[in-house]
Design a protein around this motif. Sequence first.
Motif, mmCIF file in Angstrom:
data_model
loop_
_atom_site.group_PDB
_atom_site.id
_atom_site.type_symbol
_atom_site.label_atom_id
_atom_site.label_comp_id
_atom_site.label_asym_id
_atom_site.label_seq_id
_atom_site.Cartn_x
_atom_site.Cartn_y
_atom_site.Cartn_z
ATOM 1 N N ASN A 26 0.825 -1.216 0.000
ATOM 2 C CA ASN A 26 0.000 0.000 0.000
ATOM 3 C C ASN A 26 0.857 1.263 0.000
ATOM 4 O O ASN A 26 0.533 2.240 -0.679
ATOM 5 C CB ASN A 26 -0.958 -0.001 1.194
ATOM 6 N N GLN A 27 1.951 1.238 0.751
ATOM 7 C CA GLN A 27 2.856 2.392 0.767
ATOM 8 C C GLN A 27 3.484 2.608 -0.602
ATOM 9 O O GLN A 27 3.594 3.750 -1.066
ATOM 10 C CB GLN A 27 3.958 2.191 1.810
ATOM 11 N N MET A 28 3.890 1.529 -1.245
ATOM 12 C CA MET A 28 4.497 1.648 -2.571
ATOM 13 C C MET A 28 3.476 2.152 -3.590
ATOM 14 O O MET A 28 3.802 2.985 -4.443
ATOM 15 C CB MET A 28 5.083 0.308 -3.015
ATOM 16 N N ALA A 29 2.255 1.683 -3.505
ATOM 17 C CA ALA A 29 1.205 2.166 -4.407
ATOM 18 C C ALA A 29 0.986 3.661 -4.202
ATOM 19 O O ALA A 29 0.864 4.414 -5.176
ATOM 20 C CB ALA A 29 -0.093 1.392 -4.173
ATOM 21 N N THR A 30 0.972 4.092 -2.951
ATOM 22 C CA THR A 30 0.783 5.506 -2.645
ATOM 23 C C THR A 30 1.939 6.350 -3.166
ATOM 24 O O THR A 30 1.727 7.423 -3.752
ATOM 25 C CB THR A 30 0.623 5.712 -1.125
ATOM 26 N N LYS A 31 3.172 5.877 -2.992
ATOM 27 C CA LYS A 31 4.339 6.622 -3.483
ATOM 28 C C LYS A 31 4.305 6.757 -4.999
ATOM 29 O O LYS A 31 4.593 7.824 -5.546
ATOM 30 C CB LYS A 31 5.633 5.954 -3.037
ATOM 31 N N HIS A 32 3.949 5.684 -5.679
ATOM 32 C CA HIS A 32 3.871 5.748 -7.137
ATOM 33 C C HIS A 32 2.713 6.637 -7.588
ATOM 34 O O HIS A 32 2.822 7.330 -8.605
ATOM 35 C CB HIS A 32 3.760 4.353 -7.742
ATOM 36 N N MET A 33 1.620 6.628 -6.842
ATOM 37 C CA MET A 33 0.495 7.507 -7.165
ATOM 38 C C MET A 33 0.897 8.969 -6.992
ATOM 39 O O MET A 33 0.535 9.821 -7.815
ATOM 40 C CB MET A 33 -0.721 7.191 -6.280
ATOM 41 N N ASP A 34 1.663 9.260 -5.947
ATOM 42 C CA ASP A 34 2.159 10.629 -5.747
ATOM 43 C C ASP A 34 3.044 11.058 -6.912
ATOM 44 O O ASP A 34 2.944 12.191 -7.401
ATOM 45 C CB ASP A 34 2.936 10.739 -4.435
ATOM 46 N N CYS A 35 3.893 10.162 -7.375
ATOM 47 C CA CYS A 35 4.767 10.431 -8.520
ATOM 48 C C CYS A 35 3.923 10.685 -9.771
ATOM 49 O O CYS A 35 4.146 11.659 -10.492
ATOM 50 C CB CYS A 35 5.720 9.259 -8.729
ATOM 51 N N TYR A 36 2.972 9.812 -10.013
ATOM 52 C CA TYR A 36 2.080 9.943 -11.177
ATOM 53 C C TYR A 36 1.358 11.286 -11.142
ATOM 54 O O TYR A 36 1.343 12.019 -12.133
ATOM 55 C CB TYR A 36 1.079 8.788 -11.186
ATOM 56 N N ASN A 37 0.776 11.605 -9.996
ATOM 57 C CA ASN A 37 0.038 12.866 -9.868
ATOM 58 C C ASN A 37 0.951 14.069 -10.033
ATOM 59 O O ASN A 37 0.551 15.080 -10.622
ATOM 60 C CB ASN A 37 -0.687 12.929 -8.523
ATOM 61 N N GLY A 38 2.176 13.982 -9.511
ATOM 62 C CA GLY A 38 3.118 15.083 -9.654
ATOM 63 C C GLY A 38 3.463 15.359 -11.105
ATOM 64 O O GLY A 38 3.468 16.520 -11.549
ATOM 65 N N ILE A 39 3.741 14.313 -11.855
ATOM 66 C CA ILE A 39 4.054 14.478 -13.276
ATOM 67 C C ILE A 39 2.839 15.011 -14.017
ATOM 68 O O ILE A 39 2.930 15.955 -14.811
ATOM 69 C CB ILE A 39 4.527 13.139 -13.889
ATOM 70 N N PHE A 40 1.693 14.414 -13.748
ATOM 71 C CA PHE A 40 0.460 14.818 -14.423
ATOM 72 C C PHE A 40 0.126 16.289 -14.140
ATOM 73 O O PHE A 40 -0.222 17.041 -15.049
ATOM 74 C CB PHE A 40 -0.696 13.899 -13.987
ATOM 75 N N ASN A 41 0.263 16.688 -12.879
ATOM 76 C CA ASN A 41 -0.037 18.071 -12.510
ATOM 77 C C ASN A 41 0.949 19.060 -13.145
ATOM 78 O O ASN A 41 0.556 20.170 -13.530
ATOM 79 C CB ASN A 41 -0.041 18.237 -10.991
ATOM 80 N N GLN A 42 2.215 18.673 -13.256
ATOM 81 C CA GLN A 42 3.204 19.534 -13.914
ATOM 82 C C GLN A 42 2.842 19.751 -15.368
ATOM 83 O O GLN A 42 3.003 20.848 -15.899
ATOM 84 C CB GLN A 42 4.598 18.919 -13.828
ATOM 85 N N LEU A 43 2.353 18.715 -16.015
ATOM 86 C CA LEU A 43 1.971 18.830 -17.421
ATOM 87 C C LEU A 43 0.746 19.723 -17.610
ATOM 88 O O LEU A 43 0.610 20.367 -18.655
ATOM 89 C CB LEU A 43 1.697 17.445 -18.026
ATOM 90 N N ASN A 44 -0.109 19.762 -16.623
ATOM 91 C CA ASN A 44 -1.346 20.548 -16.725
ATOM 92 C C ASN A 44 -1.202 21.978 -16.224
ATOM 93 O O ASN A 44 -2.149 22.746 -16.276
ATOM 94 C CB ASN A 44 -2.483 19.848 -15.976
ATOM 95 N N SER A 45 -0.013 22.334 -15.733
ATOM 96 C CA SER A 45 0.132 23.709 -15.222
ATOM 97 C C SER A 45 0.774 24.612 -16.245
ATOM 98 O O SER A 45 1.156 24.280 -17.289
ATOM 99 C CB SER A 45 0.964 23.711 -13.950
#
Length: 59
Positions: free
Chosen positions: A40-59
């Motif tokens: 669960n921790q690894m899934a959360t860390k990867h989700m944070d990474c995914y969201n960070g990249i995605f949010n950078q692309l949308n800003s």
Amino acid sequence: MTTKELSYINDVLTQTKVLIEKYQDYSTQVQDETLKNLCNQMATKHMDCYNGIFNQLNS
């Protein structure tokens, strides 16, 4: 951004999403609570990474 850079970012996002799904799936299959929490921790860390990249692309 170049087409090649966008393709690379798309590949990273796709691979990260696959990892998230795998860790979430693993966490439902394991019986050991320590392993379940780690998955669960690894899934959360990867989700944070995914969201960070995605949010950078949308800003």
